[in-house]
Design an enzyme around this catalytic site. Structure first.
Site, PDB file in Angstrom:
ATOM      1  N   GLN A 167       0.857  -1.192   0.000  1.00 27.56           N
ATOM      2  CA  GLN A 167       0.000   0.000   0.000  1.00 27.56           C
ATOM      3  C   GLN A 167       0.894   1.244   0.000  1.00 27.56           C
ATOM      4  OE1 GLN A 167      -0.227   1.945   2.952  1.00 27.56           O
ATOM      5  NE2 GLN A 167      -1.794   3.368   2.213  1.00 27.56           N
ATOM      6  N   SER A 201       1.768   3.791   1.652  1.00 27.31           N
ATOM      7  CA  SER A 201       2.640   4.326   2.708  1.00 27.31           C
ATOM      8  C   SER A 201       3.824   3.414   2.997  1.00 27.31           C
ATOM      9  CB  SER A 201       1.828   4.525   3.994  1.00 27.31           C
ATOM     10  OG  SER A 201       1.462   3.269   4.534  1.00 27.31           O
ATOM     11  N   LYS A 202       3.809   2.212   2.435  1.00 24.34           N
ATOM     12  CA  LYS A 202       4.772   1.193   2.870  1.00 24.34           C
ATOM     13  C   LYS A 202       6.157   1.370   2.230  1.00 24.34           C
ATOM     14  CE  LYS A 202       1.458  -0.193   5.316  1.00 24.34           C
ATOM     15  NZ  LYS A 202       0.536  -1.308   5.371  1.00 24.34           N
ATOM     16  N   LEU A 203       7.132   0.637   2.753  1.00 21.14           N
ATOM     17  CA  LEU A 203       8.529   0.794   2.319  1.00 21.14           C
ATOM     18  C   LEU A 203       8.745   0.327   0.879  1.00 21.14           C
ATOM     19  CD1 LEU A 203      10.334  -0.471   5.553  1.00 21.14           C
ATOM     20  CD2 LEU A 203       9.840   1.884   4.884  1.00 21.14           C
TER      21      LEU A 203
END
Ligand SMILES: *Cc1c(COP(=O)(O)O)cnc(C)c1O
Length: 424
Positions: A199, A201-203
Site C-alpha cells: 500500500q 505508505s509502505k517501504l
C-alpha cells in the site's frame, strides 16, 4: 535555553522540504509502458508470449527475501487473509492478534470467519508479547499472527517455539518490515508464511498491492488458488492467446490478483529498497543516540535482529514530561517545529473506531460470533500505556539522512527544554 516554540509563533527548527513518498525510480516508466502495450494487464487474461510482470516480480521478491515461494496479491489485507486460510484457519477458529497494529490485523481474521483474539504487546518493542500470546491460547486457537510493528522485529523465535509447541502456524505480518532480517534471514520465513503490504505508505509500494512468502510448497499452492478464483498459473508452457491460469478447482478462491501495472511499479521500487533502507537506518541510528540523550526511550527490536528497517520511527516520551504536558500537545509542538506530522501510535485495537465488527451485518449471522469478536472484551493495558506515551512519524523523513535526523533531534531538544510552556 528559552525559545519561543513554533506552535506559539516562534521560528520553527526546520524549514526544509522533507522527502516525499512514494517516488518513482528510473525503471518505472519503461516497465509501465511495456505493460500498457503488451495486451495483458493482468494474469487473468490470455498469455501474450512473454512472462507476466506479476511472475517477474514474484521471482524477484522471492529471491530478495530468500524465499522458496512468493504469491503476489492485490492488497496486504488479502495476503494476510490468504495466508491464514492457506494455513488452515477457518470459521470460528481463534487467531492471536497483537493489540497494537493497523486494523487489517483484525479485519483479515474476520475476513476468513475466524475470531481475532487481541493480545497485549511488549512495552519495549510494541510487538506481540510471547508470554501474553501463550497465555491466550485455548483449544480453539488455530494460529498466531504477529506484526513487526513500525519495523521492530518481534520475538520471532519465542513465538515460533510457542506455535510449534501447540501445533499451530505462526504467520508474520511484515507490512512494516520489507528488507528486515532476523538471524540473518528475511522476516516472514520463521513461521509458516510471511505477508507484505505494498500500500502507498509502505517501504515497498505500488499504491496498492501485497505478497505472501513461504518455504512451504503446499501453503504456496493453496495461496495461489485463493488469490485467483481457484486457479493456478500453468506449470507447463502455454501458447500465445491461451489462458495461463488453469482451473484446477482444488480450492475455491476469490480474486485478489496483483495487476501487471502494479507489478511493474514494484519491480522498479524493489531496486531502490536496499539503498533506501540503508539511508533510513543511518538517520534512525543518529536519532536513537540523540533522543536517548534527551531521556526518551526508543523502540527496541528483538535481539536476533540483523537488519532493522523503519516504517515509522517510534519513541516513548519520558513520564516526567507527560506529567507536565499532554502527549497530544507535545506532538503538535513537534509538528509545528518540523513541518511534518508527528503522531501517536495506532489506537489499541480493543478501543479503535476502525475495528467495529458490529457495524457489519455479515458478522451478525450468528449472535455468539459477534460476542466472541467484540473488541472491548480483550484487556490491553500495555498497549494502552504505549499508546499514551509514544510518538511516531513516517519513514520518508528519514530519507533526509543524518542531516534531517539532526533537525528532528533539535526539535525534540527544543520542545523538551520548553515543555512547561505546553502545560499552561
Ligand atoms: C498496511 C497494513 C496491512 C494491510 O495492508 P493493505 O495493503 O492496506 O491491505 C496489514 N497489516 C499491517 C500491520 C499494515 O500496516
Amino acid at each position: 535555553m528559552i525559545a519561543r516554540l513554533a506552535i506559539h509563533g516562534g521560528e520553527p527548527v526546520a524549514r526544509r522540504a522533507w522527502p516525499r513518498w512514494p517516488a518513482p525510480g528510473r525503471r518505472a516508466l519503461r516497465e509501465l509502458a511495456q505493460v500498457l502495450h503488451s495486451g495483458r494487464w493482468t494474469i487473468s487474461t490470455p498469455y501474450r508470449g512473454r512472462e507476466s510482470v506479476e511472475q517477474r516480480f514474484a521471482h524477484a521478491f522471492a529471491a530478495y527475501c530468500g524465499a522458496e515461494h512468493c504469491v503476489p496479491t492485490a492488497t496486504g489485507t488479502a495476503s494476510l487473509s490468504i495466508a491464514l486460510e492457506a494455513c488452515g484457519v477457518g470459521a470460528g477458529d481463534e487467531v492471536i492478534v497483537p493489540g497494537l497494529s493497523w486494523v487489517a490485523s483484525a479485519s483479515a481474521v474476520l475476513g476468513v470467519g475466524a475470531v481475532p483474539v487481541l493480545v497485549d504487546v511488549d512495552p519495549g518493542s510494541f510487538c506481540l508479547d510471547p508470554a501474553a500470546a501463550e497465555a491466550a491460547i485455548t483449544d480453539r486457537t488455530r494460529a498466531i499472527s504477529v506484526v513487526h510493528v513500525y519495523s521492530a522485529i518481534a520475538e520471532v523465535a519465542a513465538l515460533a517455539a510457542i506455535a510449534d509447541r501447540h501445533g499451530i502456524p505462526l504467520v508474520e505480518d511484515c507490512a512494516h518490515a520489507h528488507g528486515a532480517r532476523y538471524r540473518g534471514r528475511s522476516v516472514g520465513l520463521s513461521g509458516s508464511a510471511g505477508t507484505f503490504s505494498m500500500q502507498g505508505s509502505k517501504l515497498l509500494t505500488s499504491g496498492e498491492g501485497g505478497a505472501l512468502i513461504t518455504r512451504d510448497a503446499g501453503i504456496a499452492r493453496r495461496a495461489e488458488h485463493l488469490r485467483a478464483d481457484g486457479r493456478v498459473l500453468s506449470r507447463e508452457p502455454v501458447g500465445t492467446g491461451d489462458m495461463e491460469l488453469v482451473e484446477t478447482a482444488e480450492v475455491m478462491g476469490a480474486n485478489a490478483c496483483l495487476s501487471e501495472f502494479h507489478a511493474a511499479v514494484l519491480l522498479d521500487q524493489l531496486e531502490l529498497l536496499e539503498a533506501h533502507n540503508e539511508v533510513r537506518r543511518r538517520a534512525a541510528d543518529h536519532l536513537d543516540d540523540r533522543l536517548t540523550g534527551l531521556g526518551c526511550t526508543v523502540q527496541s527490536t528483538a535481539p536476533g535482529t540483523t537488519a532493522r528497517t523503519y516504517y515509522r520511527y517510534a519513541v516513548r516520551v519520558p513520564g516526567e514530561l507527560l506529567a507536565i504536558a499532554p502527549l497530544d500537545r507535545i506532538a503538535e509542538a513537534l509538528t509545528a517545529e518540523l513541518g511534518f506530522p508527528v503522531q501517536r501510535t495506532y489506537r489499541p485495537l480493543n478501543d479503535n473506531p476502525l475495528h467495529r465488527p458490529s457495524s457489519r451485518r455479515r458478522f451478525a449471522a450468528d449472535a455468539s460470533y459477534l460476542e466472541r469478536v467484540e473488541p472491548s472484551r480483550f484487556p490491553l493495558p500495555v498497549t494502552r500505556l504505549v499508546h499514551d506515551s509514544t510518538l511516531t512519524f513516517g519513514h520518508e523523513v528519514l530519507l533526509s539522512d543524518v542531516d534531517g535526523a539532526e533537525h528532528i533531534a533539535r526539535a525534540f531538544e527544543k520542545v523538551v527544554a520548553n515543555v512547561r510552556l505546553l502545560g499552561e
